[in-house]
Design a protein around this motif. Sequence first.
Motif, PDB file in Angstrom:
ATOM      1  N   TRP A   1      -4.213  -8.067  -3.856  1.00 47.63           N
ATOM      2  CA  TRP A   1      -3.760  -6.993  -4.416  1.00 47.63           C
ATOM      3  C   TRP A   1      -2.002  -7.149  -4.355  1.00 47.63           C
TER       4      TRP A   1
ATOM      5  N   THR B   1       0.936  -2.266   2.922  1.00 44.97           N
ATOM      6  CA  THR B   1      -0.532  -2.416   2.552  1.00 44.97           C
ATOM      7  C   THR B   1      -0.949  -1.736   1.175  1.00 44.97           C
ATOM      8  N   PRO B   2      -1.954  -2.135   0.640  1.00 40.41           N
ATOM      9  CA  PRO B   2      -2.282  -1.649  -0.694  1.00 40.41           C
ATOM     10  C   PRO B   2      -1.938  -0.064  -0.491  1.00 40.41           C
ATOM     11  N   GLU B   3      -2.406   0.613   0.197  1.00 36.59           N
ATOM     12  CA  GLU B   3      -2.126   2.206   0.342  1.00 36.59           C
ATOM     13  C   GLU B   3      -0.605   2.639   0.125  1.00 36.59           C
ATOM     14  N   ALA B   4       0.042   1.992   0.862  1.00 37.56           N
ATOM     15  CA  ALA B   4       1.704   2.234   0.901  1.00 37.56           C
ATOM     16  C   ALA B   4       2.417   1.033   0.883  1.00 37.56           C
TER      17      ALA B   4
ATOM     18  N   ARG C   1       2.010  -6.945   6.238  1.00 43.85           N
ATOM     19  CA  ARG C   1       1.875  -5.458   6.746  1.00 43.85           C
ATOM     20  C   ARG C   1       3.046  -5.031   7.468  1.00 43.85           C
TER      21      ARG C   1
END
Length: 112
Positions: free
Chosen positions: A8, A99-102, A55
């Motif tokens: 990602w 992370t992929p979310e943030a 991360r």
Amino acid sequence: MEPMRGGWAEEAALAHLLAQGYRLLGRNRRTPFGEVDLLLEKDGVYVVVEVKQRRTGRFGTPLEAITPRKVARLLACARHLLGRDDLPVRLEAVLVHGTPEAFRLEHLPLEV
């Protein structure tokens, strides 16, 4: 087969670079000297990009993972892939924090 853990981050880095006018020439190219994450071209210059993702800062920053030895190997990889020593080549890094979310990206040149 399980997807790559950092896949990602490489996708995010590539999207950023393409939006900046880079042209993709290759991904995850293996050479006898190591692997190149992204091989691109911009303004007539070949660009080898190392993508590093973390991360958290628990194990150091993404930049700390790019040692002088790694930079020398990237240059050797670039020369091997291009097949010539006289072509203009630039080394860059895209550092991905989160992370992929943030996440946030840092795009910078690597000193040879």
